[in-house]
Design a protein around this motif. Sequence first.
Motif, short mmCIF file in Angstrom:
data_model
loop_
_atom_site.label_atom_id
_atom_site.label_comp_id
_atom_site.label_asym_id
_atom_site.label_seq_id
_atom_site.Cartn_x
_atom_site.Cartn_y
_atom_site.Cartn_z
N VAL A 71 0.80 -1.09 0.21
CA VAL A 71 -0.34 0.31 -0.36
C VAL A 71 0.95 1.15 -0.19
O VAL A 71 1.67 1.37 0.81
CB VAL A 71 -0.93 0.22 1.23
N GLU A 72 0.76 2.45 -0.63
CA GLU A 72 1.54 3.33 -1.16
C GLU A 72 0.83 4.22 -1.34
O GLU A 72 0.01 4.93 -2.40
CB GLU A 72 2.48 2.75 -2.86
N ALA A 73 0.50 5.55 -0.80
CA ALA A 73 0.38 6.59 -0.80
C ALA A 73 -1.27 6.45 -1.02
O ALA A 73 -2.04 6.76 -1.97
CB ALA A 73 0.37 6.91 -2.34
N GLY A 74 -1.48 5.06 0.15
CA GLY A 74 -3.38 4.52 0.50
C GLY A 74 -3.79 3.70 -1.22
O GLY A 74 -4.73 3.37 -1.15
N ALA A 75 -2.92 4.10 -1.92
CA ALA A 75 -3.05 2.86 -2.84
C ALA A 75 -2.54 1.35 -3.22
O ALA A 75 -1.20 1.38 -2.13
CB ALA A 75 -3.21 3.42 -4.68
N PRO A 76 -3.20 0.31 -3.35
CA PRO A 76 -2.77 -1.07 -3.68
C PRO A 76 -1.60 -0.71 -4.71
O PRO A 76 -1.80 -0.20 -6.23
CB PRO A 76 -3.82 -1.64 -3.66
N PRO A 101 -10.53 -2.57 2.40
CA PRO A 101 -11.60 -1.71 3.49
C PRO A 101 -10.32 -0.22 4.63
O PRO A 101 -9.43 -0.81 4.32
CB PRO A 101 -11.68 -3.23 4.25
N GLY A 102 -11.05 0.03 5.03
CA GLY A 102 -10.77 0.81 5.77
C GLY A 102 -10.17 0.11 6.95
O GLY A 102 -9.38 0.89 7.19
N ASN A 103 -10.84 -0.55 7.91
CA ASN A 103 -10.42 -1.08 9.30
C ASN A 103 -8.84 -2.15 8.58
O ASN A 103 -8.90 -2.85 8.00
CB ASN A 103 -11.21 -1.47 9.43
N GLY A 125 1.27 -4.00 14.81
CA GLY A 125 0.34 -3.12 15.46
C GLY A 125 -0.39 -3.01 15.49
O GLY A 125 -1.15 -1.88 16.23
N GLY A 126 -1.67 -2.80 14.93
CA GLY A 126 -3.21 -2.87 14.46
C GLY A 126 -2.96 -0.67 13.45
O GLY A 126 -3.96 -0.80 13.46
N ALA A 127 -1.79 -0.93 13.41
CA ALA A 127 -2.44 0.27 12.43
C ALA A 127 -2.84 0.48 10.56
O ALA A 127 -2.85 -0.73 11.00
CB ALA A 127 -0.39 1.03 12.03
N ALA A 128 -2.69 1.44 10.05
CA ALA A 128 -3.00 1.00 8.87
C ALA A 128 -2.46 -0.05 8.17
O ALA A 128 -0.79 -0.48 8.28
CB ALA A 128 -3.53 2.27 7.78
N PRO A 129 -2.78 -0.49 6.74
CA PRO A 129 -2.17 -2.04 6.22
C PRO A 129 -1.36 -1.28 5.34
O PRO A 129 -0.98 -0.14 4.99
CB PRO A 129 -3.13 -2.88 5.77
N VAL A 130 0.15 -2.02 5.60
CA VAL A 130 1.63 -1.71 5.08
C VAL A 130 1.53 -2.34 3.17
O VAL A 130 2.08 -2.05 2.23
CB VAL A 130 2.65 -1.84 5.50
N GLY A 131 0.33 -3.70 3.43
CA GLY A 131 0.24 -4.13 2.46
C GLY A 131 -0.82 -5.26 2.32
O GLY A 131 -1.93 -5.39 3.50
N TRP A 132 -0.92 -6.57 1.96
CA TRP A 132 -2.21 -7.40 1.39
C TRP A 132 -1.24 -8.06 0.99
O TRP A 132 -0.26 -8.21 0.08
CB TRP A 132 -3.59 -6.59 1.52
#
Length: 198
Positions: A71-76, A101-103, A125-132
């Motif tokens: 996930v870079e700049a909010g985009a996959p 998803p946002g969560n 650590g439950g932060a925003a995803p850095v990847g999928w």
Amino acid sequence: AIAAALFVPLHSRLTAWAERRFQRQLTELRTRLPLAVADLRESATLGQLAEEVLARVQAGVRAAHLAFVSVEAGAPVLVAARGDGSNAEEVQAWLTQWQAPGNGDAVQIDRADGLFPLRLPLAPGGAAPVGWLLLGPRPDGSFFSSDELEVLREIEEPLARAVAIVRRNEAWKSALSERMAAMESVLARLAPAAGSAG
């Protein structure tokens, strides 16, 4: 109480033996993948890390195809894809239609999706995803068992931390490279001036 004291350790040993005997690849995924990514996160590129992860996950759960997304700049952004019946163009087309998803800590399961019915967020650590980590079904079309889902959930955190560290290291190396290039440019401009002054 005596029976319970005897039975609990025996049950644990039998369960561990059964897992090693009948789910060897899954056990290896659970135990060896976190160790491998801990080694790779300091020296590998994100692409190298992704390729290693996909190979191990595919062997562990026998997914027909997989993809590793950053996930870079909010985009996959597709980092690597592996397996039968999927190529980079197909995965890229799927990504343009997919809404993450946002969560960040919610596993997505969509059994109707023929390409990636299972999507695991890599959220340190439950932060925003850095990847999928995107997983296709097995070659026979079946979905993953509860044991496999449990192991996949266990490896999410070490994977997420490894991705975050690799990306931080890559950003640091890029910044360092830019500074070195700027210094070389300055030195190259100063060298003729110093020569003419002599």
